[in-house]
Design an enzyme around this catalytic site. Structure first.
Site, short mmCIF file in Angstrom:
data_model
loop_
_atom_site.label_atom_id
_atom_site.label_comp_id
_atom_site.label_asym_id
_atom_site.label_seq_id
_atom_site.Cartn_x
_atom_site.Cartn_y
_atom_site.Cartn_z
N HIS A 1 -21.91 108.50 -59.50
CA HIS A 1 -22.26 108.75 -61.06
C HIS A 1 -23.49 109.83 -60.92
O HIS A 1 -23.47 110.70 -61.50
CB HIS A 1 -22.67 107.52 -61.82
CG HIS A 1 -21.36 106.62 -62.09
ND1 HIS A 1 -20.78 106.61 -63.04
CD2 HIS A 1 -21.33 105.51 -61.39
CE1 HIS A 1 -19.86 105.79 -63.14
NE2 HIS A 1 -20.16 105.05 -61.84
N ASP B 1 -23.75 108.87 -69.56
CA ASP B 1 -22.60 108.32 -69.02
C ASP B 1 -21.72 107.24 -69.89
O ASP B 1 -22.30 107.02 -70.98
CB ASP B 1 -22.86 107.21 -67.58
CG ASP B 1 -21.50 107.25 -66.60
OD1 ASP B 1 -20.50 106.84 -67.02
OD2 ASP B 1 -21.89 107.77 -65.46
N TRP C 1 -13.45 109.62 -57.32
CA TRP C 1 -13.27 111.15 -57.77
C TRP C 1 -13.93 111.99 -57.18
O TRP C 1 -13.63 113.29 -56.81
CB TRP C 1 -13.37 111.13 -59.23
CG TRP C 1 -13.06 112.36 -60.10
CD1 TRP C 1 -13.63 113.11 -60.80
CD2 TRP C 1 -11.65 112.83 -60.02
NE1 TRP C 1 -12.71 114.25 -61.17
CE2 TRP C 1 -11.54 113.92 -60.55
CE3 TRP C 1 -10.45 112.28 -59.24
CZ2 TRP C 1 -10.31 114.83 -61.07
CZ3 TRP C 1 -9.17 113.11 -59.49
CH2 TRP C 1 -9.19 114.23 -60.29
N SER D 1 -14.95 112.21 -53.99
CA SER D 1 -14.33 112.50 -52.68
C SER D 1 -12.92 113.30 -52.96
O SER D 1 -12.69 114.29 -52.27
CB SER D 1 -13.91 111.06 -52.14
OG SER D 1 -15.04 110.45 -51.68
N ALA E 1 -12.02 99.90 -58.66
CA ALA E 1 -12.43 100.77 -59.74
C ALA E 1 -11.03 101.41 -60.14
O ALA E 1 -9.98 100.96 -60.12
CB ALA E 1 -13.63 101.57 -59.53
#
Length: 490
Positions: free
Chosen positions: A18, A116, A371, A373, A391
């Site tokens: 994040h 977020d 995401w 990566s 996740a």
């Protein structure tokens, strides 16, 4: 009083996945639009506070102002064995008073708050101080679509989602298979589900939603999010694909033993293996992976962490600081290190993933499909062997293989069962040796071109960020008009 530029406040969740894209977003506002940016760092405990400071020192080039909020004590609010997802959600709610206190000291106060998906309780602070309020989803449009539509599914679907015989349908988007559902949706009686549901509802109170993807990557899903006859009627807010946002360490260096070794390898000849900063493998899975790499007869770089009793996200917020016995790797199979001496490079210390993936010798990436990566892999044109662990990674893996065609997927889910050495060997050779690998490599190179094009001046993501910048500037001018004039004495 400084009134020349808008001031953006960013409030990400703790953790690499994040904070890194939020830092990248902040840098874009500074470098492209000359905005002032303040990033508020949230810590779930003292270890994650240390991680936050490490990330910023490694990745920030002092373009953004950093405010470290004090850790909050949630021991009386959640069970000690609560999932990471639940702990994060509760932490973001409990941090609001400290965030408000910090904002109250700022003169002038920020123009806009971008938080977020699980940080929307801070919208109350934004409203109090006259700030615009936006959500930045550091993931892709499909994940966002599911989040937005879950409150509808909650009313329409009876019983547990995992017991449904058909995939969950999302208007205008690919359906979500039951086996790909991520943790919050696996048990509707769990508080984690309530938090996720709350996030989906609160999204509608924002002024807009940013995504770390680009228009051309997921055109159908982005269109559905905007269509009043599809998901647009649920969200009722504008969406802005502003990615791909990837942040590289400011202190990275392509020197040292690892890069000396990579420099000696042929182009596209090395498999890179890493499962991010948060996940660990069980000892059994690590053993099978080691033998699978060895059996594939391909060169590899493996960034390892000491195994745990179970795979998963137990150490998600602890970060990677290097294992105490990283010189010995005693948890790897007997004789493994000596047998792979000329074909493999094993490392446990932190190293810039972008630097590794960008090296011409890298030909494939065994990845957990986080995401960040995934975006790094696309931007460097490296095909993926999907190894999702927790996740939203299972959904990402499905999308990478079935929609994007840039990855191969294992026959079994690593989150459900240990993946055997033969399966690992087979998938590695499929990309590195078999003819099918050429088509996969071509497809990821097409995505690479699309990603880089989206960020160019006049292209989709550039335009989206510019539109946001105009909205922020308009609010700043409104704030300046409302601000009382300073008292002068003649």
């Amino acid at each position: 009083m400084e009134t020349s530029k808008a001031h953006v406040a960013l409030l990400p969740l703790p953790g690499m996945g994040h904070m890194i894209p939020f830092l990248g977003l902040g840098k874009l506002f500074v470098t492209h639009h000359n905005f002032k940016v303040t990033i508020f760092l949230v810590s779930i405990d003292h270890s994650s506070q240390t991680l936050s400071k490490t990330i910023i020192s490694e990745m920030s080039n002092e373009l953004c102002n950093i405010v470290q909020l004090p850790p909050v004590d949630i021991t009386g609010v959640v069970d000690p064995n609560a999932t990471v997802g639940l702990r994060l959600s509760v932490t973001m709610r409990e941090i609001v008073p400290a965030f408000r206190s910090s904002v109250a000291t700022m003169k002038p106060c920020p123009t806009v708050l971008i938080t977020d998906i699980f940080g929307t309780d801070a919208f109350s602070v934004a409203e109090e101080f006259g700030m615009l309020k936006y959500v930045f989803s550091p993931s892709n449009a499909w994940i966002l679509a599911l989040t937005i539509y879950t409150p509808v599914l909650d009313k329409e679907v009876k019983g547990e989602y995992v017991h449904q015989k058909e995939p969950l349908k999302i208007p205008g988007c690919a359906s979500v298979r039951v086996e790909d559902l991520f943790d919050p949706l696996l048990d509707r009686t769990n508080q984690q589900y309530d938090e996720y549901l709350h996030a989906g509802i609160r999204l509608r109170t924002s002024d807009g939603v940013l995504m770390n993807c680009w228009e051309e990557l997921q055109p159908k899903t982005v269109a559905a999010l905007r269509d009043d006859k599809l998901l647009g009627c649920v969200l009722k807010r504008p969406v802005y694909p502003v990615g791909p946002i990837v942040t590289q360490s400011g202190n990275s260096s392509k020197s040292g033993l690892l890069f000396d070794w990579l420099n000696k390898q042929s182009n596209d000849s090395v498999v890179y293996v890493s499962f991010g900063s948060g996940a660990t493998l069980s000892h059994e899975q690590m053993t099978e992976l080691a033998f699978g790499l060895e059996l594939s007869q391909q060169r590899f770089v493996w960034v390892v962490r000491a195994p745990t009793k179970e795979s998963g996200n137990k150490t998600y917020l602890k970060g990677r600081s290097g294992d105490e016995n990283h010189d010995q790797f005693g948890y790897l199979p007997n004789g493994f290190m000596s047998r792979i001496q000329n074909v493999g490079f094993v490392i446990s210390d932190w190293v810039s993933q972008v630097d590794i993936l960008s090296h011409p010798s890298i030909g494939a990436f065994i990845s957990h499909c986080g995401w960040n990566s995934t975006l790094e892999s696309i931007l460097m044109g490296v095909p993926i062997i999907a190894f999702p662990l927790f996740a939203e990674q299972k959904m990402n893996a499905t999308m990478l293989t079935e929609e994007f065609g840039m990855a191969v997927r294992l026959e079994v889910l690593p989150s459900k069962k240990v993946v055997g050495r033969e399966e690992i060997q087979k998938k590695v050779r499929k990309i590195m040796v078999d003819n099918e690998g050429h088509g996969i490599r071509d497809r990821v190179n097409e995505l690479k071109y699309s990603a880089k094009e989206a960020l160019c001046k006049g292209s989709s993501s550039y335009k989206a960020l510019s539109e946001l910048a105009k909205r922020f500037e308009a609010r700043m001018q409104l704030q300046n008009k409302k601000a009382p004039s300073p008292i002068t004495h003649e």
